[in-house]
Design a protein around this motif. Structure first.
Motif, PDB file in Angstrom:
ATOM      1  N   ASP A   1       1.347  -1.558   0.190  1.00 27.30           N
ATOM      2  CA  ASP A   1       0.058  -0.429   0.346  1.00 27.30           C
ATOM      3  C   ASP A   1       0.748   1.250   0.099  1.00 27.30           C
ATOM      4  O   ASP A   1       2.022   1.468  -0.102  1.00 27.30           O
ATOM      5  CB  ASP A   1      -0.997  -0.306   1.165  1.00 27.30           C
ATOM      6  N   ASN A   2       0.842   2.476   0.465  1.00 27.76           N
ATOM      7  CA  ASN A   2       1.045   3.855   0.417  1.00 27.76           C
ATOM      8  C   ASN A   2       1.784   4.056   1.233  1.00 27.76           C
ATOM      9  O   ASN A   2       3.230   4.221   1.450  1.00 27.76           O
ATOM     10  CB  ASN A   2       0.298   4.626   0.484  1.00 27.76           C
ATOM     11  N   TYR A   3       1.969   2.639   2.806  1.00 27.39           N
ATOM     12  CA  TYR A   3       3.201   2.623   3.743  1.00 27.39           C
ATOM     13  C   TYR A   3       3.578   1.633   3.005  1.00 27.39           C
ATOM     14  O   TYR A   3       4.662   1.885   3.971  1.00 27.39           O
ATOM     15  CB  TYR A   3       2.367   2.947   4.641  1.00 27.39           C
ATOM     16  N   ASN A   4       3.778   0.682   2.012  1.00 30.78           N
ATOM     17  CA  ASN A   4       4.515   0.208   2.216  1.00 30.78           C
ATOM     18  C   ASN A   4       3.986  -1.405   2.537  1.00 30.78           C
ATOM     19  O   ASN A   4       5.405  -2.107   2.920  1.00 30.78           O
ATOM     20  CB  ASN A   4       6.385   0.705   2.273  1.00 30.78           C
ATOM     21  N   LYS A   5       3.444  -0.981   2.900  1.00 40.27           N
ATOM     22  CA  LYS A   5       2.873  -2.858   3.652  1.00 40.27           C
ATOM     23  C   LYS A   5       1.872  -3.736   2.998  1.00 40.27           C
ATOM     24  O   LYS A   5       1.301  -2.872   2.177  1.00 40.27           O
ATOM     25  CB  LYS A   5       1.603  -2.046   4.635  1.00 40.27           C
ATOM     26  N   PRO A   6       3.084  -4.364   3.062  1.00 35.12           N
ATOM     27  CA  PRO A   6       2.191  -5.891   1.490  1.00 35.12           C
ATOM     28  C   PRO A   6       0.549  -6.630   2.185  1.00 35.12           C
ATOM     29  O   PRO A   6       0.779  -6.489   3.241  1.00 35.12           O
ATOM     30  CB  PRO A   6       3.509  -6.609   2.001  1.00 35.12           C
ATOM     31  N   ASN A   7       0.483  -6.230   1.333  1.00 35.35           N
ATOM     32  CA  ASN A   7      -0.871  -6.974   0.883  1.00 35.35           C
ATOM     33  C   ASN A   7      -0.644  -8.520   1.193  1.00 35.35           C
ATOM     34  O   ASN A   7      -0.212  -9.418   0.047  1.00 35.35           O
ATOM     35  CB  ASN A   7      -1.739  -6.683  -0.258  1.00 35.35           C
ATOM     36  N   GLU A   8      -0.658  -9.180   2.134  1.00 37.83           N
ATOM     37  CA  GLU A   8      -0.800 -11.129   2.672  1.00 37.83           C
ATOM     38  C   GLU A   8      -1.668 -11.513   1.228  1.00 37.83           C
ATOM     39  O   GLU A   8      -0.975 -12.175   1.043  1.00 37.83           O
ATOM     40  CB  GLU A   8      -1.413 -11.142   3.738  1.00 37.83           C
ATOM     41  N   ARG A   9      -2.754 -11.263   1.255  1.00 35.22           N
ATOM     42  CA  ARG A   9      -2.919 -12.238  -0.405  1.00 35.22           C
ATOM     43  C   ARG A   9      -2.064 -11.664  -1.656  1.00 35.22           C
ATOM     44  O   ARG A   9      -2.844 -12.900  -2.104  1.00 35.22           O
ATOM     45  CB  ARG A   9      -4.960 -11.944   0.207  1.00 35.22           C
ATOM     46  N   VAL A  10      -2.070 -11.082  -1.961  1.00 38.81           N
ATOM     47  CA  VAL A  10      -1.681 -10.593  -3.008  1.00 38.81           C
ATOM     48  C   VAL A  10       0.048 -11.387  -3.049  1.00 38.81           C
ATOM     49  O   VAL A  10       1.165 -11.586  -4.262  1.00 38.81           O
ATOM     50  CB  VAL A  10      -1.291  -9.315  -2.822  1.00 38.81           C
TER      51      VAL A  10
END
Lengths: 308, 297
Positions: free
Chosen positions: B52-61
């Motif tokens: 996301d915009n805060y560089n937090k990874p999306n677990e599903r992706v």
């Protein structure tokens, strides 16, 4: 030898100019340069202190960089505040101001004079040098509060360092016209020769801790010339380095003043006593020759050195 | 170990042997390489939604990207079947991560790997995730298989932080490998605790660091949201591909040639001197999946 003495006298004159910079003195305890609190941030834990033998414990791979610049010791302090990023400060004692400048120049991308004798800042990071000290302050991710505290801390440290120190002597030989100041690199280890332009993956110019080297870009655009100056401990060492460089990189030079290499740019190299002057990546031959001539002029020895 | 000198002029002369080093040091064109019929496969998968915009990874992706990469790498449709090609249920699996604070191996990716290792039939008790403690971790000491996963970044002294380098923690004295800008890092892979155990290499390029400044070699302005994973069986091939992406990014960002400094000699020598794998782009089959904008390779 006469030439070496002339260079030394020239440098001595430059660093003792009235109103100029003076020698810096090291403090016995680096913690004296640091405040206990900074805008609500407090010391988190006992300071980390590392010397030449223990620097690997702190910044393993990075240690080699500092050791190559005469590193003596470092203090690491972390400041904390609730709901704010940790603020990590390092003060490196590089023994001399020339080394502090050198390690600062290693990653210089912009020329700023906000703190100390030269600084560089970007989001969550301030780097500067003053006297024999190189200082890094980091706080990620940056907040409005941490940005303010970072600047405040840099000012406090800057103020606590009593004196400035002289710059590397070789800087006085750099022609000023067209010089990209942010590109200057000062070093004593061959690994940094490739900072701007890959030349070779081995030490073909015999650059080591007995030599002073400077690298700088000239001009604008994508094809900029690079000027390299290497001052060796004596003329014999300079001659050996020159001969090796010509043999490994520029064999055609024995017949010419400069050589057009395979990408169409010009490379030139000249030995003036114990000083090796080389130009890489010059778009035109006269630009390569001109830069070398300008350095020779600054040496005040044009026509008196070894012509090749 | 003494090695012959490689110079810029040699690369520019376009000989095949020089071109290999040139591709890692200077980003020289690839046209001069031979095109052998059998190549080492490397998969590059990218997804715009992975952080996301805060560089937090999306677990599903993250899981989706890993699955896409491993199935493409092993010519399998089902990720579980693909992982069964890599591991057997009796394996003891160490996932060698990297916890460097500014850019670490994302926990979401560690979880995704663990999920697939378990899917291959390995019980949870026989799976360990570790970085700096791996050397003294009994599970790693007794491991029969390793998954090597770390972020791609430039490095003070080795030029690039690579998969090859990710095993330095297993050395008694890491500084022993520092001479000549870490030229012989590949020898670490000969340690008995490591030799022949690595089943998969994953280089994380969610937000790679393409240039470093300061003592900690980090500034956010020199990272970019590339949103990719590079996956392969050959660590040298994966690293060499990562190096080419970094070189391309540096050239794009600085607007002129900016060689990695020091040059990533250890990647070249892992091929030419230590024969750990291939760094030769002509011997690498690069499969790209997903988002193609600004792919840089």
């Amino acid at each position: 030898m006469k030439l070496i003495c002339s260079i030394s006298a020239f440098f001595l004159f430059m660093v003792t100019l009235p109103g100029g910079i003076c020698m810096g003195k090291g403090t016995s305890d680096l913690a004296l340069l640091l405040p206990e609190t900074i805008l609500g941030w407090k010391v988190a834990r006992e300071d980390g202190r590392y010397g030449r033998d223990t620097l690997y414990d702190y910044i393993d791979g990075g240690a080699e960089l500092f050791l190559s610049y005469g590193f003596k010791r470092v203090i690491n302090r972390t400041y904390v505040q609730a709901n704010q990023p940790d603020m990590v400060v390092d003060i490196f004692d590089m023994d001399t101001s020339q080394n502090a400048y050198g390690v600062f120049s290693h990653s210089m991308e912009t020329v700023e004079n906000r703190f100390g004798q030269g600084s560089q800042s970007s989001e969550g990071l301030v780097l500067f040098w003053k006297g024999p000290y190189y200082i890094s302050i980091m706080a990620h991710p940056e907040t409005a509060e941490s940005k303010k505290a970072l600047i405040d801390l840099a000012k406090k440290i800057e103020g606590a360092i009593a004196e400035e120190g002289p710059l590397p002597e070789l800087l006085t030989l750099l022609p000023q016209r067209g010089l990209a100041r942010e590109s200057i690199r000062s070093f004593h280890h061959h690994a940094w020769l490739n900072s701007h332009y890959f030349v070779a993956d081995q030490n073909i110019l015999h650059i080591d801790n007995t030599t002073d080297a400077l690298l700088a870009k000239y001009g604008e655009g994508k094809k900029r010339s690079l000027l390299l100056l290497v001052l060796y401990r004596d003329e014999k060492a300079a001659q050996r380095a020159y001969d090796n460089f010509v043999k490994q990189y520029l064999p055609e030079l024995s017949q010419k003043k400069s050589v057009k290499i395979e990408d169409g740019t010009w490379t030139a190299c000249h030995l003036a006593g114990s000083l090796l002057i080389a130009v890489f990546n010059a778009p035109q031959e006269d630009q390569a020759v001109h830069l070398i001539d300008e350095v020779k002029k600054r040496l005040g020895q044009k026509g008196e050195d070894h012509e090749r | 170990m003494k090695d012959r000198c490689r110079t810029r002029r040699e690369f520019l002369k376009d000989t095949t042997s020089a071109a290999l080093a040139g591709s890692l040091y200077l980003s020289t064109p690839l046209g001069v390489f031979a095109q052998p019929s059998v190549k080492t496969r490397v998969v590059l998968v990218r997804n715009k939604e992975v952080i996301d915009n805060y560089n937090k990874p999306n677990e599903r992706v993250v899981q989706q990207m890993l699955d896409e990469a491993v199935t493409a790498l092993l010519d399998e449709k089902d990720p579980v079947q693909a992982w069964k090609k890599l591991l057997k249920p009796t394996d003891v699996v160490g996932i060698k991560s990297n916890e460097w604070k500014p850019i670490n191996t994302p926990p979401e990716l560690e979880k995704a790997i663990q999920r697939r290792v378990e899917g291959a039939g390995v019980p949870e008790k026989n799976i360990g995730i570790n970085d700096r403690g791996a050397r003294n971790d009994p599970l790693f000491m007794n491991s029969t298989a390793l998954i090597n996963v770390r972020p791609l970044r430039t490095h003070h002294w080795s030029g690039v932080g690579t998969l090859i380098k990710n095993y330095i923690i297993f050395a008694d004295d890491p500084s022993y490998y520092h001479p000549d800008t870490c030229a012989d890092l590949a020898t670490i892979w000969e340690f008995p605790v490591l030799k022949g155990k690595t089943r998969l290499n994953i280089l994380v390029l969610f937000t790679p660091l393409f240039h470093g400044i300061g003592p900690h070699h980090f500034a956010p302005k020199y990272t970019w949201a590339y949103k990719g994973l590079l996956v392969g069986l050959d660590p040298v091939a994966v690293d060499a591909t990562g190096v080419r992406i970094l070189l391309a990014k540096r050239k794009a960002f600085f607007g002129e040639e900016r060689p990695l400094n020091p040059p990533p000699k250890h990647v070249l020598l892992a091929d030419t001197r230590h024969h750990l794998g291939t760094a030769d782009p002509g011997k690498i089959e690069l499969i790209t999946i997903g988002w193609k904008d600004d792919i840089l390779i």
